[in-house]
Design a protein around this motif. Structure first.
Motif, PDB file in Angstrom:
ATOM      1  N   ILE A   1       0.837  -1.190   0.000  1.00  9.83           N
ATOM      2  CA  ILE A   1       0.000   0.000   0.000  1.00  9.83           C
ATOM      3  C   ILE A   1       0.878   1.249   0.000  1.00  9.83           C
ATOM      4  O   ILE A   1       1.796   1.353   0.812  1.00  9.83           O
ATOM      5  CB  ILE A   1      -0.930   0.035   1.226  1.00  9.83           C
ATOM      6  CG1 ILE A   1      -1.775  -1.238   1.291  1.00  9.83           C
ATOM      7  CG2 ILE A   1      -1.821   1.273   1.199  1.00  9.83           C
ATOM      8  CD1 ILE A   1      -2.533  -1.388   2.598  1.00  9.83           C
ATOM      9  N   ARG A   2       0.598   2.184  -0.886  1.00  8.30           N
ATOM     10  CA  ARG A   2       1.344   3.438  -0.940  1.00  8.30           C
ATOM     11  C   ARG A   2       0.378   4.622  -0.842  1.00  8.30           C
ATOM     12  O   ARG A   2      -0.682   4.613  -1.463  1.00  8.30           O
ATOM     13  CB  ARG A   2       2.128   3.564  -2.247  1.00  8.30           C
ATOM     14  CG  ARG A   2       3.052   2.403  -2.534  1.00  8.30           C
ATOM     15  CD  ARG A   2       4.213   2.307  -1.552  1.00  8.30           C
ATOM     16  NE  ARG A   2       5.006   1.116  -1.826  1.00  8.30           N
ATOM     17  CZ  ARG A   2       6.047   1.103  -2.652  1.00  8.30           C
ATOM     18  NH1 ARG A   2       6.415   2.209  -3.278  1.00  8.30           N
ATOM     19  NH2 ARG A   2       6.711  -0.010  -2.859  1.00  8.30           N
ATOM     20  N   GLN A   3       0.777   5.620  -0.071  1.00  4.95           N
ATOM     21  CA  GLN A   3       0.036   6.876   0.001  1.00  4.95           C
ATOM     22  C   GLN A   3       0.999   8.011  -0.355  1.00  4.95           C
ATOM     23  O   GLN A   3       1.999   8.209   0.329  1.00  4.95           O
ATOM     24  CB  GLN A   3      -0.519   7.095   1.403  1.00  4.95           C
ATOM     25  CG  GLN A   3      -1.502   6.015   1.853  1.00  4.95           C
ATOM     26  CD  GLN A   3      -1.959   6.265   3.275  1.00  4.95           C
ATOM     27  OE1 GLN A   3      -2.794   7.135   3.522  1.00  4.95           O
ATOM     28  NE2 GLN A   3      -1.423   5.508   4.217  1.00  4.95           N
ATOM     29  N   ILE A   4       0.688   8.720  -1.407  1.00  2.00           N
ATOM     30  CA  ILE A   4       1.558   9.785  -1.886  1.00  2.00           C
ATOM     31  C   ILE A   4       0.793  11.099  -1.845  1.00  2.00           C
ATOM     32  O   ILE A   4      -0.207  11.270  -2.540  1.00  2.00           O
ATOM     33  CB  ILE A   4       2.059   9.486  -3.313  1.00  2.00           C
ATOM     34  CG1 ILE A   4       2.855   8.178  -3.319  1.00  2.00           C
ATOM     35  CG2 ILE A   4       2.917  10.636  -3.838  1.00  2.00           C
ATOM     36  CD1 ILE A   4       3.294   7.717  -4.687  1.00  2.00           C
ATOM     37  N   ASN A   5       1.260  12.001  -1.019  1.00  2.00           N
ATOM     38  CA  ASN A   5       0.624  13.312  -0.893  1.00  2.00           C
ATOM     39  C   ASN A   5       1.152  14.243  -1.976  1.00  2.00           C
ATOM     40  O   ASN A   5       2.359  14.368  -2.163  1.00  2.00           O
ATOM     41  CB  ASN A   5       0.919  13.918   0.485  1.00  2.00           C
ATOM     42  CG  ASN A   5       0.263  13.144   1.599  1.00  2.00           C
ATOM     43  OD1 ASN A   5      -0.907  12.793   1.508  1.00  2.00           O
ATOM     44  ND2 ASN A   5       1.016  12.850   2.657  1.00  2.00           N
ATOM     45  N   MET A   6       0.241  14.887  -2.661  1.00  2.00           N
ATOM     46  CA  MET A   6       0.609  15.801  -3.748  1.00  2.00           C
ATOM     47  C   MET A   6       0.059  17.189  -3.457  1.00  2.00           C
ATOM     48  O   MET A   6      -1.033  17.330  -2.913  1.00  2.00           O
ATOM     49  CB  MET A   6       0.065  15.283  -5.077  1.00  2.00           C
ATOM     50  CG  MET A   6       0.623  13.926  -5.469  1.00  2.00           C
ATOM     51  SD  MET A   6      -0.086  13.306  -7.029  1.00  2.00           S
ATOM     52  CE  MET A   6      -1.777  12.991  -6.518  1.00  2.00           C
ATOM     53  N   GLN A   7       0.837  18.203  -3.814  1.00  2.00           N
ATOM     54  CA  GLN A   7       0.438  19.587  -3.554  1.00  2.00           C
ATOM     55  C   GLN A   7       0.583  20.395  -4.833  1.00  2.00           C
ATOM     56  O   GLN A   7       1.664  20.458  -5.410  1.00  2.00           O
ATOM     57  CB  GLN A   7       1.317  20.195  -2.454  1.00  2.00           C
ATOM     58  CG  GLN A   7       0.868  21.562  -1.977  1.00  2.00           C
ATOM     59  CD  GLN A   7      -0.285  21.485  -0.992  1.00  2.00           C
ATOM     60  OE1 GLN A   7      -0.381  20.522  -0.238  1.00  2.00           O
ATOM     61  NE2 GLN A   7      -1.147  22.478  -0.999  1.00  2.00           N
ATOM     62  N   GLN A   8      -0.543  20.976  -5.275  1.00  2.00           N
ATOM     63  CA  GLN A   8      -0.507  21.858  -6.443  1.00  2.00           C
ATOM     64  C   GLN A   8      -1.081  23.205  -6.024  1.00  2.00           C
ATOM     65  O   GLN A   8      -2.298  23.360  -5.911  1.00  2.00           O
ATOM     66  CB  GLN A   8      -1.333  21.272  -7.594  1.00  2.00           C
ATOM     67  CG  GLN A   8      -0.820  19.930  -8.096  1.00  2.00           C
ATOM     68  CD  GLN A   8      -1.623  18.764  -7.552  1.00  2.00           C
ATOM     69  OE1 GLN A   8      -2.827  18.829  -7.432  1.00  2.00           O
ATOM     70  NE2 GLN A   8      -0.953  17.678  -7.232  1.00  2.00           N
ATOM     71  N   GLY A   9      -0.201  24.167  -5.733  1.00  2.00           N
ATOM     72  CA  GLY A   9      -0.651  25.466  -5.242  1.00  2.00           C
ATOM     73  C   GLY A   9      -1.319  25.313  -3.893  1.00  2.00           C
ATOM     74  O   GLY A   9      -0.749  24.749  -2.962  1.00  2.00           O
ATOM     75  N   GLN A  10      -2.573  25.785  -3.787  1.00  2.00           N
ATOM     76  CA  GLN A  10      -3.315  25.680  -2.538  1.00  2.00           C
ATOM     77  C   GLN A  10      -4.041  24.350  -2.409  1.00  2.00           C
ATOM     78  O   GLN A  10      -4.622  24.056  -1.363  1.00  2.00           O
ATOM     79  CB  GLN A  10      -4.344  26.827  -2.458  1.00  2.00           C
ATOM     80  CG  GLN A  10      -3.728  28.212  -2.486  1.00  2.00           C
ATOM     81  CD  GLN A  10      -2.791  28.448  -1.308  1.00  2.00           C
ATOM     82  OE1 GLN A  10      -3.126  28.134  -0.169  1.00  2.00           O
ATOM     83  NE2 GLN A  10      -1.619  29.005  -1.576  1.00  2.00           N
TER      84      GLN A  10
END
Length: 303
Positions: A283-292
Motif C-alpha cells: 500500500i502506498r500513500q503519496i501526498n501531492m500539492q498543487q498550489g493551494q
C-alpha cells in the motif's frame, strides 16, 4: 507505507507561471482570454469556463502536440498540471514493478487503464504523449465516450495507442472492462468526489462565496457522472478495492486520487482488511500539492 511529496513532481513540465505568449503562439485563440492582474501581469480569468478550456487546449498543443481538444458545455475541464502530477507520481511506481531504477518504463509495451476517462480523455492523452504507453480509457457515459473518441480520432499522435471501452453497468468498475486476456501495468482513476448532485452544487456555491462573487456555475464544469455517485468517492474507491482482488494477477498497480482527508484512514483500513483474505498487499500513500490544493494518491498491488 507513507511517502510525502510537496510541490509538483520534478518531471512535471508545468512548474512556475504559465508562459502565456508561448501558449498563444501554439493556440492563438487563447489570446482572447488574456487579462491583466492588479500587479499588471498577464493572466486569464479562471472564473470563465471558456478561458479555462482555451488554456487547456493551449497547454495540450504546446507541451503534448495535441492539435484538437474541445469539450461541449457541461463536461469536466480538468486542470492539466495537477493531472500530469498524478500521472508522474504513478509512473514512479512502475520503476519498481519493472526494476528499471529511476527510469520510467516507456513505449507501447506498457499498458495503462484509466477508469472514467470522461469526455476530456486527459489521462490517456498525457500518458501516451509523455511516455508512449498504450492506454485503455473506460467510461459509463456514452456521450462522453463519443466526445473522447472524437478527440482521439482527430489527433494522429494518439492513433493506435488510445482505445476506449464503455462500462455498460454503472455499478461495476473493472468487471466488463478488464478482459480475460488483458494485463495492465497501471490503473489510474479520478473518481466522482461527491455523493449527490446537491452536495456538488453546495461545494460550488461555497467556492464562489469565498471568491466574493455570485454563483457563475463551475469554471471547470463537470457532468453528473464525472462529479458524483451514490456514496461519493469513499464508496467508489471502496468498490475499486473490493473488485481489485478479482484482477490481482492482471494488474501491476491499482491507484486512485483521494480528495478528502477524512477518507484516507478508512480506505487504508479496507485494504488491510482485504489483505487478511488475499495475502500481502503493498500500500502506498503519496501526498501531492498543487498550489493551494492538496490531494492523495492511494496505490496498492497484490504481492
Amino acid at each position: 507505507m507513507q511517502k510525502k511529496a510537496y510541490g509538483l513532481h520534478p518531471r512535471n513540465p508545468h512548474h512556475g507561471r504559465y508562459n502565456l505568449p508561448l501558449l498563444c503562439q501554439h493556440y492563438p485563440a487563447l489570446s482572447h482570454y488574456i487579462v491583466l492582474t492588479p500587479g499588471n501581469q498577464q493572466s486569464i480569468d479562471f472564473s470563465q469556463a471558456t478561458a479555462v478550456q482555451a488554456l487547456n487546449a493551449a497547454l495540450l498543443a504546446s507541451y503534448y502536440q495535441i492539435k484538437f481538444w474541445q469539450l461541449p458545455d457541461g463536461y469536466l475541464c480538468p486542470p492539466i498540471p495537477g493531472r500530469a502530477d498524478y500521472l508522474h507520481y504513478a509512473a514512479d511506481l512502475l520503476t519498481e514493478l519493472h526494476n528499471s531504477a529511476d527510469q520510467v518504463p516507456q513505449g507501447k509495451q506498457i499498458r495503462m487503464l484509466d477508469i472514467g476517462c470522461g469526455a476530456n480523455c486527459i489521462y490517456p492523452i498525457l500518458a501516451t504523449r509523455s511516455f508512449g504507453w498504450q492506454v485503455v480509457g473506460s467510461e459509463v457515459d456514452s456521450q462522453a465516450l463519443a466526445i473522447a473518441q472524437t478527440i482521439v480520432n482527430a489527433n494522429p499522435a494518439l492513433k493506435g495507442l488510445v482505445k476506449l471501452r464503455q462500462q455498460q453497468d454503472a455499478k461495476q468498475i473493472f468487471n466488463g472492462i478488464i478482459l480475460a486476456d488483458d494485463y495492465f501495468d497501471l490503473i489510474v482513476c479520478n473518481p466522482p468526489f461527491y455523493g449527490s448532485a446537491a452536495e456538488a452544487q453546495a461545494v460550488n456555491q461555497q467556492k464562489w462565496h469565498k471568491l466574493g462573487k455570485a454563483n457563475q456555475g463551475r469554471n471547470f464544469a463537470g457532468s453528473n457522472s464525472e462529479l458524483w455517485c451514490d456514496g461519493g468517492e469513499l464508496a467508489f474507491i471502496s468498490n475499486m478495492i473490493v473488485e481489485s482482488q478479482t484482477y490481482a494477477k492482471q494488474v501491476g498497480w491499482f491507484s486512485s486520487l483521494v480528495s478528502q482527508q477524512k477518507h484516507h484512514k478508512q480506505l487504508v483500513a479496507l485494504l488491510k482488511q482485504q489483505a487478511k483474505h488475499y495475502g500481502k498487499i503493498d500500500i502506498r500513500q503519496i501526498n501531492m500539492q498543487q498550489g493551494q490544493k492538496s490531494s492523495l494518491m492511494l496505490a496498492w498491488r497484490f504481492c
